[in-house]
Scaffold this active site. Structure first.
Site, PDB file in Angstrom:
ATOM      1  N   CYS A 181     -16.292   1.599   0.083  1.00 32.63           N
ATOM      2  CA  CYS A 181     -15.105   0.786   0.380  1.00 32.63           C
ATOM      3  C   CYS A 181     -14.734   0.859   1.857  1.00 32.63           C
ATOM      4  O   CYS A 181     -14.102  -0.053   2.370  1.00 32.63           O
ATOM      5  CB  CYS A 181     -13.942   1.233  -0.485  1.00 32.63           C
ATOM      6  SG  CYS A 181     -13.590   2.991  -0.332  1.00 32.63           S
ATOM      7  N   ARG A 230     -13.495  -8.709   0.745  1.00 40.93           N
ATOM      8  CA  ARG A 230     -12.089  -8.350   0.495  1.00 40.93           C
ATOM      9  C   ARG A 230     -11.213  -9.595   0.661  1.00 40.93           C
ATOM     10  O   ARG A 230     -10.350  -9.866  -0.162  1.00 40.93           O
ATOM     11  CB  ARG A 230     -11.640  -7.260   1.485  1.00 40.93           C
ATOM     12  CG  ARG A 230     -12.201  -5.878   1.215  1.00 40.93           C
ATOM     13  CD  ARG A 230     -11.695  -5.292  -0.081  1.00 40.93           C
ATOM     14  NE  ARG A 230     -10.245  -5.254  -0.126  1.00 40.93           N
ATOM     15  CZ  ARG A 230      -9.486  -4.294   0.404  1.00 40.93           C
ATOM     16  NH1 ARG A 230     -10.049  -3.267   0.998  1.00 40.93           N
ATOM     17  NH2 ARG A 230      -8.160  -4.333   0.327  1.00 40.93           N
ATOM     18  N   HIS A 236      -7.188   0.798  -6.738  1.00 39.86           N
ATOM     19  CA  HIS A 236      -7.420  -0.087  -5.580  1.00 39.86           C
ATOM     20  C   HIS A 236      -8.036  -1.380  -6.131  1.00 39.86           C
ATOM     21  O   HIS A 236      -9.219  -1.649  -5.935  1.00 39.86           O
ATOM     22  CB  HIS A 236      -8.351   0.608  -4.581  1.00 39.86           C
ATOM     23  CG  HIS A 236      -8.292   0.039  -3.194  1.00 39.86           C
ATOM     24  ND1 HIS A 236      -7.503  -1.057  -2.853  1.00 39.86           N
ATOM     25  CD2 HIS A 236      -8.941   0.402  -2.042  1.00 39.86           C
ATOM     26  CE1 HIS A 236      -7.660  -1.319  -1.560  1.00 39.86           C
ATOM     27  NE2 HIS A 236      -8.524  -0.451  -1.054  1.00 39.86           N
ATOM     28  N   ARG A 275       0.886  -1.183   0.000  1.00 41.29           N
ATOM     29  CA  ARG A 275       0.000   0.000   0.000  1.00 41.29           C
ATOM     30  C   ARG A 275       0.907   1.211   0.000  1.00 41.29           C
ATOM     31  O   ARG A 275       1.643   1.444   0.973  1.00 41.29           O
ATOM     32  CB  ARG A 275      -0.909  -0.009   1.229  1.00 41.29           C
ATOM     33  CG  ARG A 275      -1.609   1.318   1.442  1.00 41.29           C
ATOM     34  CD  ARG A 275      -2.740   1.229   2.437  1.00 41.29           C
ATOM     35  NE  ARG A 275      -3.891   0.572   1.832  1.00 41.29           N
ATOM     36  CZ  ARG A 275      -5.128   0.627   2.308  1.00 41.29           C
ATOM     37  NH1 ARG A 275      -5.379   1.302   3.404  1.00 41.29           N
ATOM     38  NH2 ARG A 275      -6.106   0.011   1.696  1.00 41.29           N
ATOM     39  N   GLN A 295      -9.935  -3.972  -3.928  1.00 43.32           N
ATOM     40  CA  GLN A 295     -11.257  -3.453  -3.539  1.00 43.32           C
ATOM     41  C   GLN A 295     -12.263  -3.687  -4.660  1.00 43.32           C
ATOM     42  O   GLN A 295     -13.386  -4.156  -4.430  1.00 43.32           O
ATOM     43  CB  GLN A 295     -11.127  -1.958  -3.239  1.00 43.32           C
ATOM     44  CG  GLN A 295     -12.410  -1.309  -2.793  1.00 43.32           C
ATOM     45  CD  GLN A 295     -12.825  -1.745  -1.396  1.00 43.32           C
ATOM     46  OE1 GLN A 295     -12.033  -1.663  -0.472  1.00 43.32           O
ATOM     47  NE2 GLN A 295     -14.049  -2.214  -1.241  1.00 43.32           N
ATOM     48  N   ASP A 331     -17.203   6.936  -1.591  1.00 48.15           N
ATOM     49  CA  ASP A 331     -15.893   6.816  -0.931  1.00 48.15           C
ATOM     50  C   ASP A 331     -15.666   8.128  -0.179  1.00 48.15           C
ATOM     51  O   ASP A 331     -16.407   9.111  -0.376  1.00 48.15           O
ATOM     52  CB  ASP A 331     -14.791   6.567  -1.983  1.00 48.15           C
ATOM     53  CG  ASP A 331     -13.416   6.303  -1.354  1.00 48.15           C
ATOM     54  OD1 ASP A 331     -13.336   6.093  -0.129  1.00 48.15           O
ATOM     55  OD2 ASP A 331     -12.418   6.314  -2.105  1.00 48.15           O
TER      56      ASP A 331
HETATM   57  N1   CP Z   1     -11.231  -0.286   2.008  1.00 45.99           N
HETATM   58  C1   CP Z   1      -9.978  -0.312   2.494  1.00 45.99           C
HETATM   59  O1   CP Z   1      -8.988  -0.507   1.773  1.00 45.99           O
HETATM   60  O2   CP Z   1      -9.922  -0.161   3.846  1.00 45.99           O
HETATM   61  P1   CP Z   1      -8.594   0.085   4.692  1.00 45.99           P
HETATM   62  O3   CP Z   1      -8.042   1.413   4.304  1.00 45.99           O
HETATM   63  O4   CP Z   1      -9.044   0.020   6.125  1.00 45.99           O
HETATM   64  O5   CP Z   1      -7.625  -1.014   4.357  1.00 45.99           O
HETATM   65  N1  NVA Z   2      -9.831   6.751  -1.659  1.00 46.23           N
HETATM   66  C1  NVA Z   2      -9.497   6.268  -0.347  1.00 46.23           C
HETATM   67  C2  NVA Z   2      -9.701   4.782  -0.273  1.00 46.23           C
HETATM   68  C3  NVA Z   2      -9.459   4.186   1.072  1.00 46.23           C
HETATM   69  C4  NVA Z   2      -9.650   2.717   1.113  1.00 46.23           C
HETATM   70  C5  NVA Z   2      -8.073   6.646   0.003  1.00 46.23           C
HETATM   71  O1  NVA Z   2      -7.203   6.563  -0.877  1.00 46.23           O
HETATM   72  O2  NVA Z   2      -7.833   7.049   1.130  1.00 46.23           O
END
Ligand code: CP
Ligand code: NVA
Length: 302
Positions: A261, A289, A128, A101, A131, A222
Site C-alpha cells: 500500500c 487509489r 483501509h 483519516r 486501499q 505493509d
Molecule cells: N497507502 C496510503 O494510504 O498512503 P498514504 O498514507 O500516503 O495516504
Molecule cells: N498500516 C499502515 C497503512 C498506511 C497506509 C498504517 O496504518 O500506518
C-alpha cells in the site's frame, strides 16, 4: 438515508464488482465523469500524515468537477473544542461529503452520527477500505483472465490486512494472512472474514509460517510499524526480518506479483530489488487509489 463508506463488510460481491467496473470506466474515460461532482465540496479531515490518500482524493475530486478542502487535524487543534458529532454536523452545513483519516474507528462513527452527508474512511485503526478497492482493481488488471485470486498478506496484522481479508472474502478469493506470532490480525475480523468467505466461496487462511506462501498469485506487504505505533524498529527487527519480501521469496512461492500500500520501507518489509522489479504493482496501486476513490464518491453522491 445517507450512506457512508466505513468498511466494505456490508457490501455484496455484486456491489463491489460494480464499483470496480465503475473505477475501471473512470480510468478509461475520465471525461465522461468530469461533472459528476460539479458544484460539490468534500472535506478531508486528517489526524495522521498522508501522501497518496490526500493527493489522490484532491486530484480525483478535481477531475470530477468538485472541490476538496483539506482540514489538517494532525496537531489535535480540533480536539477538546467541541464534540465529534458537532464537528460532523457543522462540516455538513457546507460540504457534501467528509473523508476522514483517524486514529479510532469510533471517531468515524461519531462524525457520521452528526453529519447528514456521507463519510468515507480514509484509514482508521481497523480498516483501509479505499486501499483495498484500489488493490483489487489492480489485481483484476494484473490477472485479466482470473475472477478470483490467491493473495497472501505478509507482515503485521493491521488495518490494511483487515480490509484485504474482508474484500477478498466477499469476492470469493483465497486470502492467506501470514504474520509473526503475537502480531496476528484481529480475531473478531478474522472470524467475520471467514464467515464472509464461507458465504461467497472464498477462503481465509491464517498462519505464522512463510511456507504457506507457496502457490499464491500475488504477495502483499505493509509497514511493520503503523502510524501512531511508537514501537522502535530495533525492538521488532528480529521478529519481522524472516517475513521480509524479496525476489527469492517470490520465486520460492511461485508468485507473479508483489503489492504494497506504501509508504514502503526499503530493506525492511520489502527489498529494493523486488520493489523496483517487473513483479511490482506498487505504482499501479497508487494510481488506482484515485480511480477507486472516484468510483466510491460517484456512487455515494449520485
Ligand atoms: N497507502 C496510503 O494510504 O498512503 P498514504 O498514507 O500516503 O495516504
Ligand atoms: N498500516 C499502515 C497503512 C498506511 C497506509 C498504517 O496504518 O500506518
Amino acid at each position: 438515508m445517507k450512506a457512508d463508506l466505513l468498511s466494505f463488510q456490508h457490501h455484496s460481491a455484486q456491489q463491489i464488482r460494480d464499483l470496480l467496473a465503475l473505477a475501471a470506466d473512470f480510468k478509461a474515460n475520465p471525461a465522461k465523469y468530469s461533472q459528476a461532482l460539479a458544484g460539490k465540496s468534500i472535506v478531508g479531515l486528517f489526524e495522521k500524515p498522508s501522501l497518496r490518500t490526500r493527493v489522490s482524493f484532491d486530484v480525483g475530486i478535481h477531475k470530477l468537477g468538485g472541490h476538496f478542502v483539506y482540514l489538517d487535524c494532525q496537531d489535535g487543534q480540533l480536539s477538546g473544542r467541541e464534540s465529534l458529532k458537532d464537528i460532523g454536523a457543522n462540516l455538513a452545513c457546507w460540504a457534501d461529503g467528509i473523508i476522514a483519516r483517524v486514529f479510532k474507528h469510533d471517531t468515524l462513527i461519531e462524525l457520521s452520527q452528526g453529519a447528514k452527508v456521507p463519510v468515507v474512511n480514509a484509514l482508521c485503526d481497523l480498516y483501509h477500505p479505499c486501499q483495498a478497492l484500489a488493490d483489487y482493481l489492480t489485481l483484476t488488471e494484473a490477472f485479466p483472465n482470473k475472477s478470483q485470486f490467491k493473495l497472501a498478506y505478509v507482515g503485521d496484522g493491521n488495518n490494511v490486512t483487515h480490509s484485504l481479508m474482508i474484500m477478498g472474502a466477499i469476492l470469493g478469493c483465497e486470502v492467506r494472512v501470514i504474520t509473526p506470532v503475537g502480531y496476528e490480525a484481529s480475531d473478531e475480523l478474522i472470524q467475520l472474514a471467514q464467515k464472509l468467505a464461507a458465504d461467497n466461496g472464498g477462503k481465509i487462511v491464517i498462519s505464522t509460517s512463510m511456507d504457506d506462501l507457496k502457490g499464491v498469485d500475488a504477495v502483499y506487504a505493509d509497514t511493520w510499524i503503523s502510524m501512531g505505533d511508537n514501537t522502535k524498529f530495533s525492538d521488532i527487527e528480529q521478529t519481522f526480518m524472516p517475513y521480509q519480501l524479496s525476489s527469492a521469496v517470490m520465486a520460492d512461492a511461485g508468485a507473479e506479483f508483489v503489492l504494497h500500500c506504501q509508504p514502503a520501507h526499503r530493506e525492511q518489509e520489502i527489498t529494493s530489488e523486488l520493489m523496483d522489479s517487473k513483479h511490482s504493482l506498487l505504482l499501479q496501486q497508487a494510481e488506482n487509489r484515485m480511480h477507486a476513490q472516484n468510483a466510491i464518491l460517484i456512487e455515494l453522491m449520485k
